[in-house]
Scaffold this active site. Structure first.
Site, PDB file in Angstrom:
ATOM      1  N   ASP A   1     -20.774 -48.833 -19.328  1.00  0.00           N
ATOM      2  CA  ASP A   1     -19.902 -48.765 -18.157  1.00  0.00           C
ATOM      3  C   ASP A   1     -19.270 -47.382 -18.013  1.00  0.00           C
ATOM      4  O   ASP A   1     -18.879 -46.985 -16.927  1.00  0.00           O
ATOM      5  CB  ASP A   1     -18.829 -49.837 -18.270  1.00  0.00           C
ATOM      6  CG  ASP A   1     -19.484 -51.200 -18.317  1.00  0.00           C
ATOM      7  OD1 ASP A   1     -19.736 -51.769 -17.254  1.00  0.00           O
ATOM      8  OD2 ASP A   1     -19.826 -51.664 -19.425  1.00  0.00           O
TER       9      ASP A   1
ATOM     10  N   ARG B   1     -21.156 -56.796 -10.263  1.00  0.00           N
ATOM     11  CA  ARG B   1     -20.623 -56.207 -11.494  1.00  0.00           C
ATOM     12  C   ARG B   1     -21.702 -55.322 -12.100  1.00  0.00           C
ATOM     13  O   ARG B   1     -22.827 -55.265 -11.597  1.00  0.00           O
ATOM     14  CB  ARG B   1     -20.092 -57.270 -12.477  1.00  0.00           C
ATOM     15  CG  ARG B   1     -20.558 -58.683 -12.325  1.00  0.00           C
ATOM     16  CD  ARG B   1     -21.926 -58.963 -12.802  1.00  0.00           C
ATOM     17  NE  ARG B   1     -22.198 -58.301 -14.030  1.00  0.00           N
ATOM     18  CZ  ARG B   1     -23.372 -57.863 -14.379  1.00  0.00           C
ATOM     19  NH1 ARG B   1     -24.419 -58.025 -13.593  1.00  0.00           N
ATOM     20  NH2 ARG B   1     -23.564 -57.257 -15.537  1.00  0.00           N
ATOM     21  N   GLY B   2     -21.328 -54.599 -13.156  1.00  0.00           N
ATOM     22  CA  GLY B   2     -22.249 -53.626 -13.730  1.00  0.00           C
ATOM     23  C   GLY B   2     -21.971 -52.266 -13.092  1.00  0.00           C
ATOM     24  O   GLY B   2     -21.829 -52.173 -11.864  1.00  0.00           O
ATOM     25  N   ALA B   3     -21.907 -51.238 -13.939  1.00  0.00           N
ATOM     26  CA  ALA B   3     -21.401 -49.941 -13.463  1.00  0.00           C
ATOM     27  C   ALA B   3     -22.127 -49.368 -12.243  1.00  0.00           C
ATOM     28  O   ALA B   3     -21.471 -49.036 -11.244  1.00  0.00           O
ATOM     29  CB  ALA B   3     -21.417 -48.949 -14.637  1.00  0.00           C
TER      30      ALA B   3
ATOM     31  N   ASN C   1     -18.954 -50.262 -23.437  1.00  0.00           N
ATOM     32  CA  ASN C   1     -19.855 -51.281 -22.879  1.00  0.00           C
ATOM     33  C   ASN C   1     -19.218 -52.643 -23.131  1.00  0.00           C
ATOM     34  O   ASN C   1     -18.162 -52.754 -23.769  1.00  0.00           O
ATOM     35  CB  ASN C   1     -21.248 -51.182 -23.515  1.00  0.00           C
ATOM     36  CG  ASN C   1     -22.280 -51.988 -22.754  1.00  0.00           C
ATOM     37  OD1 ASN C   1     -22.333 -51.922 -21.527  1.00  0.00           O
ATOM     38  ND2 ASN C   1     -23.089 -52.771 -23.443  1.00  0.00           N
TER      39      ASN C   1
HETATM   40  O1  MRU Z   1     -17.933 -56.837 -16.755  1.00  0.00           O
HETATM   41  P1  MRU Z   1     -19.276 -56.504 -16.199  1.00  0.00           P
HETATM   42  O2  MRU Z   1     -20.223 -57.628 -16.013  1.00  0.00           O
HETATM   43  O3  MRU Z   1     -19.174 -55.603 -14.975  1.00  0.00           O
HETATM   44  O4  MRU Z   1     -19.876 -55.635 -17.370  1.00  0.00           O
HETATM   45  C1  MRU Z   1     -20.519 -54.523 -17.155  1.00  0.00           C
HETATM   46  C2  MRU Z   1     -21.882 -54.679 -17.566  1.00  0.00           C
HETATM   47  O5  MRU Z   1     -22.706 -55.149 -16.820  1.00  0.00           O
HETATM   48  C3  MRU Z   1     -22.230 -54.319 -18.918  1.00  0.00           C
HETATM   49  O6  MRU Z   1     -21.223 -53.849 -19.701  1.00  0.00           O
HETATM   50  C4  MRU Z   1     -23.493 -53.519 -18.944  1.00  0.00           C
HETATM   51  O7  MRU Z   1     -23.993 -53.611 -20.211  1.00  0.00           O
HETATM   52  C5  MRU Z   1     -23.321 -52.071 -18.550  1.00  0.00           C
HETATM   53  S1  MRU Z   1     -23.383 -51.769 -16.839  1.00  0.00           S
HETATM   54  C6  MRU Z   1     -25.066 -51.562 -16.482  1.00  0.00           C
END
Ligand code: MRU
Length: 366
Positions: A248, A53-55, A258
């Site tokens: 994101d 997960r994470g963009a 985000n």
């Molecule tokens: O739902 P997730 O865990 O994929 O959430 C995304 C994130 O990790 C966060 O929103 C983060 O702050 C931005 S992506 C580096």
């Protein structure tokens, strides 16, 4: 980054140069599991169910998913039509992180541009690897630029501890190396600045408490996990010098999607005159959408993520039910912080203000 002395990334190619491996983030911090992605469906599941997960990491995983589509194509003569359909399936895995569509389209473009002798399997594998390296390098540069901000605060405080507040996990686990929001923190720490991080637990899935705290701890960085509602109080009492979060998807007009709860931190930061920065690589800018609040798709996830909390009990990772089983729950995964509440963006090209004009000055080619 290092885990127990060994270099590791959240996604990597095995020694054979062909097998995709990921850290399964669902069980962290109590269990450290590496798993293989063998098919496109494995990759789609890994994105949907948040093994990854994470963009930026979603982007790299989806790029490798295009390779897996090619590798497992039904015939050796891979049809472009087949690739396009598989890419559409990958792009539908999660809606909010713009890196997903960006990375898939970029790999698909290489497939379209190929000459008839090129192997689609090789092209897709190569391009996914390039994207992974670029994202790692972008995050390293974000760290360098963000160091200026933290260094400035440290100088103003005459070397006293700089207190950073962050929300969710925008660390190396979400981004290949260094992270986005955490990159300036790692760089500042490595250059000897006294730094401490307030880590929002980040309900419902607790990416802050589970992942950010784990990462920072492994690097030896002082941090404190706080309930999501604590930040405002800390800010009122001078206990936060700067807020740095990831994103994101950020519109080219400066609106920031985000993890849910980010907007409330931005409001509290504004009320207390605390700088609120968003760290992102250029792959997370959406160059089409203008109005983040109305246009960015906000993922709604399974209400069970609200109902149940995961933790360790008797050496096992378990889930426990919190509200009455028959209470309805709603799980909005992201919110949008309007540009007017953002002090600036920390990107691989430098720092800019949160306006279309400033963003375009850094990225004129877009
Ligand atoms: O739902 P997730 O865990 O994929 O959430 C995304 C994130 O990790 C966060 O929103 C983060 O702050 C931005 S992506 C580096």
């Amino acid at each position: 980054m290092k885990v127990d002395g060994k270099n590791i990334r959240p996604i990597f190619l095995d020694k054979d140069g062909k097998t995709i491996k990921i850290i399964d983030q669902r069980k962290l911090p109590h269990e450290f599991i590496i798993t293989d992605l063998k098919t496109v469906d494995d990759a789609i599941t890994a994105i949907k169910d948040m093994y990854v997960r994470g963009a930026p990491l979603i982007g790299v995983t989806s790029a490798y998913a295009v390779y897996l589509a090619a590798k497992n194509a039904p015939s050796e003569l891979i049809e472009l039509d087949y690739m396009v359909k598989e890419c559409d399936r990958i792009k539908a895995a999660r809606p909010t992180a713009v890196n997903l569509v960006w990375a898939v389209d970029r790999v698909l473009e290489k497939v379209r541009e190929r000459s008839s002798l090129d192997s689609i399997v090789e092209i897709t594998l190569k391009e996914a690897g390039i994207i992974a390296e670029e994202e790692a390098e972008n995050c390293r540069k974000i760290g360098e630029h963000g160091l200026d901000l933290i260094g400035h605060i440290s100088n103003e405080k005459k070397g006293q501890t700089v207190n950073v507040l962050t929300h969710c996990n925008a660390g190396w686990l979400a981004c290949i190396e260094y992270g986005t929001a955490t990159a300036p923190i790692y760089t500042a720490f490595d250059s000897g600045i006294d730094i401490h991080v307030w880590v929002d637990e980040t309900r419902p899935l607790n990416q802050g408490a589970r992942l950010t705290a784990w990462e920072l701890g492994k690097h030896g960085i002082r941090h404190t996990v706080i309930a999501d509602n604590t930040g405002g109080h800390l800010m009122q009492h001078g206990m936060v010098d700067i807020v740095i979060v990831g994103t994101d998807r950020t519109t080219h007009t400066g609106d920031v999607a985000n993890k849910i709860g980010t907007y409330l931190k931005a409001l509290a930061a504004r009320d207390n005159h605390i700088p609120f920065y968003v760290a992102l690589p250029s792959s997370t800018f959406d160059w089409k959408l203008k109005n983040g609040i109305n246009e960015i798709p906000i993922e709604k996830r399974d209400p069970d993520e609200i109902m149940y909390v995961q933790g360790k009990y008797n050496d096992k990772t378990v889930e426990v039910l919190v509200p009455p089983i028959d209470s309805p729950a709603a799980n909005y995964a992201f919110d949008v912080t309007p540009s007017r509440l953002v002090t600036g963006f920390i990107t691989e090209r430098g720092i800019c203000g949160a306006s279309e004009k400033e963003i375009r000055k850094l990225f004129p080619e877009k």
